[in-house]
Design a protein around this motif. Structure first.
Motif, PDB file in Angstrom:
ATOM      1  N   ARG A  61       0.853  -1.191   0.000  1.00 52.74           N
ATOM      2  CA  ARG A  61       0.000   0.000   0.000  1.00 52.74           C
ATOM      3  C   ARG A  61       0.886   1.237   0.000  1.00 52.74           C
ATOM      4  N   ALA A  62       0.624   2.139  -0.913  1.00 54.66           N
ATOM      5  CA  ALA A  62       1.429   3.347  -1.050  1.00 54.66           C
ATOM      6  C   ALA A  62       0.923   4.448  -0.127  1.00 54.66           C
ATOM      7  N   VAL A  63       1.872   5.141   0.501  1.00 53.22           N
ATOM      8  CA  VAL A  63       1.556   6.265   1.371  1.00 53.22           C
ATOM      9  C   VAL A  63       2.515   7.400   1.041  1.00 53.22           C
ATOM     10  N   VAL A  64       1.984   8.603   0.889  1.00 53.77           N
ATOM     11  CA  VAL A  64       2.835   9.772   0.684  1.00 53.77           C
ATOM     12  C   VAL A  64       3.257  10.277   2.062  1.00 53.77           C
ATOM     13  N   LEU A  65       4.564  10.387   2.279  1.00 52.45           N
ATOM     14  CA  LEU A  65       5.060  10.724   3.611  1.00 52.45           C
ATOM     15  C   LEU A  65       6.345  11.533   3.532  1.00 52.45           C
ATOM     16  N   ASP A  66       6.372  12.617   4.292  1.00 52.99           N
ATOM     17  CA  ASP A  66       7.585  13.406   4.502  1.00 52.99           C
ATOM     18  C   ASP A  66       8.097  13.058   5.895  1.00 52.99           C
ATOM     19  N   VAL A  67       9.217  12.347   5.978  1.00 51.60           N
ATOM     20  CA  VAL A  67       9.703  11.905   7.289  1.00 51.60           C
ATOM     21  C   VAL A  67      10.175  13.073   8.143  1.00 51.60           C
ATOM     22  N   ALA A  68      10.393  14.225   7.541  1.00 53.37           N
ATOM     23  CA  ALA A  68      10.785  15.411   8.313  1.00 53.37           C
ATOM     24  C   ALA A  68       9.607  16.017   9.071  1.00 53.37           C
ATOM     25  N   ASP A  69       8.400  15.543   8.803  1.00 56.11           N
ATOM     26  CA  ASP A  69       7.188  16.029   9.462  1.00 56.11           C
ATOM     27  C   ASP A  69       6.803  15.042  10.567  1.00 56.11           C
ATOM     28  N   PRO A  70       7.072  15.370  11.831  1.00 57.34           N
ATOM     29  CA  PRO A  70       6.841  14.394  12.901  1.00 57.34           C
ATOM     30  C   PRO A  70       5.389  13.960  13.028  1.00 57.34           C
ATOM     31  N   ALA A  71       4.456  14.901  12.856  1.00 50.45           N
ATOM     32  CA  ALA A  71       3.041  14.540  12.964  1.00 50.45           C
ATOM     33  C   ALA A  71       2.635  13.573  11.854  1.00 50.45           C
ATOM     34  N   ALA A  72       3.159  13.793  10.642  1.00 43.91           N
ATOM     35  CA  ALA A  72       2.834  12.905   9.527  1.00 43.91           C
ATOM     36  C   ALA A  72       3.376  11.498   9.770  1.00 43.91           C
ATOM     37  N   VAL A  73       4.585  11.412  10.322  1.00 44.85           N
ATOM     38  CA  VAL A  73       5.152  10.100  10.643  1.00 44.85           C
ATOM     39  C   VAL A  73       4.316   9.403  11.706  1.00 44.85           C
ATOM     40  N   ASP A  74       3.965  10.124  12.753  1.00 51.30           N
ATOM     41  CA  ASP A  74       3.138   9.537  13.812  1.00 51.30           C
ATOM     42  C   ASP A  74       1.810   9.036  13.249  1.00 51.30           C
ATOM     43  N   ASP A  75       1.195   9.832  12.389  1.00 58.14           N
ATOM     44  CA  ASP A  75      -0.094   9.438  11.813  1.00 58.14           C
ATOM     45  C   ASP A  75       0.046   8.209  10.923  1.00 58.14           C
ATOM     46  N   ALA A  76       1.116   8.152  10.122  1.00 57.49           N
ATOM     47  CA  ALA A  76       1.308   7.016   9.219  1.00 57.49           C
ATOM     48  C   ALA A  76       1.479   5.719  10.006  1.00 57.49           C
ATOM     49  N   VAL A  77       2.275   5.759  11.080  1.00 59.54           N
ATOM     50  CA  VAL A  77       2.482   4.558  11.897  1.00 59.54           C
ATOM     51  C   VAL A  77       1.201   4.190  12.636  1.00 59.54           C
ATOM     52  N   ALA A  78       0.508   5.185  13.170  1.00 61.29           N
ATOM     53  CA  ALA A  78      -0.756   4.912  13.868  1.00 61.29           C
ATOM     54  C   ALA A  78      -1.768   4.278  12.926  1.00 61.29           C
ATOM     55  N   ASP A  79      -1.793   4.714  11.669  1.00 60.53           N
ATOM     56  CA  ASP A  79      -2.709   4.124  10.692  1.00 60.53           C
ATOM     57  C   ASP A  79      -2.402   2.654  10.463  1.00 60.53           C
ATOM     58  N   VAL A  80      -1.116   2.315  10.399  1.00 62.33           N
ATOM     59  CA  VAL A  80      -0.727   0.912  10.208  1.00 62.33           C
ATOM     60  C   VAL A  80      -1.222   0.062  11.377  1.00 62.33           C
ATOM     61  N   VAL A  81      -0.987   0.538  12.598  1.00 58.91           N
ATOM     62  CA  VAL A  81      -1.385  -0.225  13.780  1.00 58.91           C
ATOM     63  C   VAL A  81      -2.907  -0.317  13.869  1.00 58.91           C
ATOM     64  N   ARG A  82      -3.592   0.759  13.538  1.00 58.30           N
ATOM     65  CA  ARG A  82      -5.054   0.757  13.591  1.00 58.30           C
ATOM     66  C   ARG A  82      -5.633  -0.245  12.589  1.00 58.30           C
ATOM     67  N   GLU A  83      -5.033  -0.329  11.407  1.00 56.27           N
ATOM     68  CA  GLU A  83      -5.547  -1.211  10.360  1.00 56.27           C
ATOM     69  C   GLU A  83      -5.180  -2.669  10.591  1.00 56.27           C
ATOM     70  N   HIS A  84      -3.956  -2.913  11.100  1.00 57.68           N
ATOM     71  CA  HIS A  84      -3.453  -4.286  11.162  1.00 57.68           C
ATOM     72  C   HIS A  84      -3.215  -4.797  12.577  1.00 57.68           C
ATOM     73  N   GLY A  85      -3.320  -3.921  13.551  1.00 54.50           N
ATOM     74  CA  GLY A  85      -3.168  -4.347  14.935  1.00 54.50           C
ATOM     75  C   GLY A  85      -1.747  -4.425  15.426  1.00 54.50           C
ATOM     76  N   ARG A  86      -0.796  -4.237  14.545  1.00 56.24           N
ATOM     77  CA  ARG A  86       0.614  -4.327  14.954  1.00 56.24           C
ATOM     78  C   ARG A  86       1.509  -3.799  13.839  1.00 56.24           C
ATOM     79  N   LEU A  87       2.779  -3.619  14.189  1.00 49.72           N
ATOM     80  CA  LEU A  87       3.821  -3.267  13.224  1.00 49.72           C
ATOM     81  C   LEU A  87       5.038  -4.101  13.574  1.00 49.72           C
ATOM     82  N   ASP A  88       5.436  -4.993  12.671  1.00 49.67           N
ATOM     83  CA  ASP A  88       6.504  -5.956  12.966  1.00 49.67           C
ATOM     84  C   ASP A  88       7.875  -5.505  12.495  1.00 49.67           C
ATOM     85  N   VAL A  89       7.928  -4.865  11.338  1.00 49.58           N
ATOM     86  CA  VAL A  89       9.206  -4.516  10.701  1.00 49.58           C
ATOM     87  C   VAL A  89       9.136  -3.094  10.181  1.00 49.58           C
ATOM     88  N   VAL A  90      10.174  -2.318  10.458  1.00 42.27           N
ATOM     89  CA  VAL A  90      10.332  -0.991   9.859  1.00 42.27           C
ATOM     90  C   VAL A  90      11.709  -0.919   9.221  1.00 42.27           C
TER      91      VAL A  90
END
Length: 266
Positions: A61-90
């Protein structure tokens, strides 16, 4: 390990790859999909590139993300956990170079003069490299740890650079940013292993990426050395990153693996 087992190293895993629109990030995202990941969230500032990657891979799944934006990074990771219940590998592969500084170095080499970059390096150039390479790594590490601590497990791999050791003349901001990335990752690794989270770093040398393609010819020629391997492919560096993310690297914590083809050792 049999070939069949090798190809299922990430069976049912949920992964996030930054910088996945090209180069090492794209190679890593593709390989995670091949090796059985249930979902690969491929993030990149270049939306068109990362969407093209995902178009041919059903689990990506493609996501547009600027890693220099802390809120955007937090939201992107939270979306992964919300959708799949976990995050195993980064795998954090997002980063930038400085084409203007590279051109100054190349011009000096063409003229047979020593590069003079530091006194011409503007604040904006310094902050851009630090904001993406170092701050971005902190944002990704922080968000990943927040997601992984409750599960008591996870693997994080950061793409650093051999430039942190073999500091190129005229490239102080890039070298400093990557040295900071290494130290930051190692400090976090020592902390979070107690929570079952492993953090490791790959430090590539010259690699055939879009960044390398923009490097002036005289600098590329300077990396050519018949005594060592030529430029690595993104897939070769990706293989090292995925080894670190796999259970085969369970005893590696805070490692910085040089992947520079034998140019130097540290």
């Amino acid at each position: 390990m049999s070939e069949g087992v090798q190809h299922r190293r990430f069976a049912d895993k949920v992964a996030l790859v930054t910088g996945a629109g090209s180069g090492m990030g794209a190679a890593i995202a593709r390989q995670l999909a091949v090796e059985g990941a249930r979902r690969v969230v491929a993030a990149d500032l270049n939306g068109e590139a990362v969407k093209a990657l995902a178009a041919g891979l059903s689990v990506v799944r493609a996501v547009v993300l600027d890693v220099a934006d802390p809120a955007a990074v937090d939201d992107a990771v939270a979306d992964v956990v919300r959708e799949h219940g976990r995050l195993d590998v980064v795998v954090h592969a997002a980063g930038v170079d400085d084409p203007q500084a590279k051109q100054l170095i190349a011009d000096a080499l063409d003229e047979g003069c020593p590069p003079e970059v530091t006194d011409r390096l503007g604040d904006d150039s310094w902050r851009r490299v630090m904001r993406v390479n170092l701050d971005g790594t902190f944002h990704v590490l922080r968000a990943a740890v927040r997601a992984m601590r409750p599960a008591g497990a996870g693997a994080i791999v950061v793409i650093g650079s051999s430039s942190a050791f073999d500091t190129p003349v005229g490239y102080p901001h890039y070298s400093a940013s990557k040295a900071g990335v290494h130290a930051l990752s190692q400090a976090v690794a020592k902390e979070v292993i107690a929570s079952g989270i492993r953090v490791n770093v790959v430090a590539p040398g010259p690699t055939e990426t879009g960044m390398a393609a923009r490097t002036p010819k005289v600098l590329r020629n300077g990396f050519a050395d018949p005594r060592v391997r030529p430029y690595a492919t993104p897939e070769e560096v990706g293989d090292i990153a995925l080894f670190l993310a796999s259970d085969a690297a369970m005893n590696l914590v805070g490692a910085v693996l040089l992947a520079n083809g034998g140019r130097f050792t540290a």
